[in-house]
Write a protein that holds these residues in place. Structure first.
Motif, PDB file in Angstrom:
ATOM      1  N   GLN A 137     -13.933 -64.414  -2.069  1.00 60.80           N
ATOM      2  CA  GLN A 137     -13.867 -65.824  -1.715  1.00 60.80           C
ATOM      3  C   GLN A 137     -15.256 -66.443  -1.730  1.00 60.80           C
ATOM      4  OE1 GLN A 137     -11.644 -66.689   1.842  1.00 60.80           O
ATOM      5  NE2 GLN A 137     -12.174 -68.846   1.809  1.00 60.80           N
ATOM      6  N   LEU A 161     -12.560 -71.229  -2.921  1.00 63.45           N
ATOM      7  CA  LEU A 161     -12.018 -70.582  -4.111  1.00 63.45           C
ATOM      8  C   LEU A 161     -11.867 -69.096  -3.840  1.00 63.45           C
ATOM      9  CD1 LEU A 161     -11.414 -70.400  -7.250  1.00 63.45           C
ATOM     10  CD2 LEU A 161     -13.851 -69.928  -7.484  1.00 63.45           C
ATOM     11  N   ARG A 162     -10.707 -68.565  -4.171  1.00 65.23           N
ATOM     12  CA  ARG A 162     -10.499 -67.115  -4.101  1.00 65.23           C
ATOM     13  C   ARG A 162     -10.212 -66.648  -5.518  1.00 65.23           C
ATOM     14  NH1 ARG A 162      -7.032 -66.690   1.440  1.00 65.23           N
ATOM     15  NH2 ARG A 162      -8.209 -68.326   2.464  1.00 65.23           N
ATOM     16  N   TYR A 163     -10.711 -65.474  -5.829  1.00 67.60           N
ATOM     17  CA  TYR A 163     -10.537 -65.001  -7.195  1.00 67.60           C
ATOM     18  C   TYR A 163     -10.451 -63.486  -7.252  1.00 67.60           C
ATOM     19  CZ  TYR A 163     -15.582 -63.994  -7.165  1.00 67.60           C
ATOM     20  OH  TYR A 163     -16.822 -63.509  -6.872  1.00 67.60           O
ATOM     21  N   GLY A 197     -12.363 -76.368  -9.372  1.00 62.45           N
ATOM     22  CA  GLY A 197     -12.114 -74.955  -9.076  1.00 62.45           C
ATOM     23  C   GLY A 197     -12.208 -74.087 -10.316  1.00 62.45           C
ATOM     24  N   GLU A 200     -15.952 -73.737 -11.204  1.00 65.86           N
ATOM     25  CA  GLU A 200     -16.582 -72.768 -10.304  1.00 65.86           C
ATOM     26  C   GLU A 200     -16.181 -71.343 -10.669  1.00 65.86           C
ATOM     27  OE1 GLU A 200     -16.889 -71.667  -5.544  1.00 65.86           O
ATOM     28  OE2 GLU A 200     -15.819 -73.483  -6.138  1.00 65.86           O
ATOM     29  N   GLY A 201     -14.905 -71.137 -10.948  1.00 67.33           N
ATOM     30  CA  GLY A 201     -14.412 -69.800 -11.293  1.00 67.33           C
ATOM     31  C   GLY A 201     -14.973 -69.275 -12.594  1.00 67.33           C
ATOM     32  N   LEU A 231      -7.611 -67.263 -10.372  1.00 68.41           N
ATOM     33  CA  LEU A 231      -8.323 -68.159  -9.464  1.00 68.41           C
ATOM     34  C   LEU A 231      -7.289 -68.857  -8.600  1.00 68.41           C
ATOM     35  CD1 LEU A 231     -10.543 -69.965 -12.151  1.00 68.41           C
ATOM     36  CD2 LEU A 231     -11.068 -67.839 -10.942  1.00 68.41           C
ATOM     37  N   PHE A 246      -7.208 -71.827  -5.663  1.00 66.11           N
ATOM     38  CA  PHE A 246      -8.076 -72.739  -4.936  1.00 66.11           C
ATOM     39  C   PHE A 246      -7.286 -73.844  -4.249  1.00 66.11           C
ATOM     40  CE2 PHE A 246      -8.587 -73.291  -9.532  1.00 66.11           C
ATOM     41  CZ  PHE A 246      -8.111 -74.572  -9.753  1.00 66.11           C
ATOM     42  N   LEU A 276     -10.319 -78.638  -4.535  1.00 64.05           N
ATOM     43  CA  LEU A 276     -10.947 -78.161  -5.761  1.00 64.05           C
ATOM     44  C   LEU A 276     -10.055 -78.403  -6.974  1.00 64.05           C
ATOM     45  CD1 LEU A 276     -12.436 -74.745  -4.562  1.00 64.05           C
ATOM     46  CD2 LEU A 276     -13.633 -76.925  -4.865  1.00 64.05           C
TER      47      LEU A 276
END
Length: 170
Positions: free
Chosen positions: A62, A67-69, A121, A124-125, A137, A139, A143
């Motif tokens: 995170q 954002l989590r990926y 998002g 960013e990813g 990804l 988000f 985002l």
């Protein structure tokens, strides 16, 4: 009969003369807006937690923005930088799995990193990936398309799930 007509007319006049109720005025201010945004962020964070709870074996990371990926296919390819063009294939869904957009198998989407109208998002990813990698990804709406959605397939305040492959950069 005349009494009934008079009574009806009197009733009609009385009902028309009542004052119309005004809508209640809300004293909206920055504090209330901030409070609402915090509540929305907490709610979306919980929804995203529930999404990942179904996939406990994934190594989820995170960022500070929410954002989590997960990188599913890792490579040692080049790292994209702002201003470069990213060539991608992707599938965008809502948290409940409903597909909203995708590139076809023989098509690519090309966009300039940090300089296009693609969801922030995704920008960013992409900067967390290497060329050739595949990632998921997830988000929050801030985002993505935020308060209004995209006025087409993505509803307002919708977190998004993006399965993406970074094919190349230029």
């Amino acid at each position: 009969m005349i009494k009934k007509e008079c009574f009806f007319c009197l009733l009609l006049l009385c009902s028309c003369s009542e004052k119309e109720e005004q809508p209640k005025q809300v004293n909206w201010n920055m504090e209330k807006s901030t409070e609402m945004n915090k509540e929305l962020a907490i709610e979306q964070d919980l929804d995203i937690d529930l999404y990942f709870a179904r996939h406990e074996n994934w190594e989820v990371k995170q960022t500070g923005t929410g954002l989590r990926y997960v990188i599913f296919k890792k490579t040692n390819g080049a790292i994209p930088k702002p201003g470069m063009e990213a060539k991608t294939q992707y599938r965008i869904t809502l948290l409940d799995g409903r597909e909203v957009y995708k590139t076809e198998a023989d098509e690519f989407d090309i966009f300039r990193i940090d300089k296009s109208d693609m969801e922030s998002g995704i920008h960013e990813g992409i900067k967390l990936m290497h060329v050739g990698e595949k990632a998921k990804l997830v988000f929050p709406s801030h985002l993505a398309h935020g308060l209004v959605g995209d006025l087409d397939k993505i509803p307002p305040l919708s977190p998004l799930v993006v399965d993406i492959e970074l094919i190349g950069i230029e």
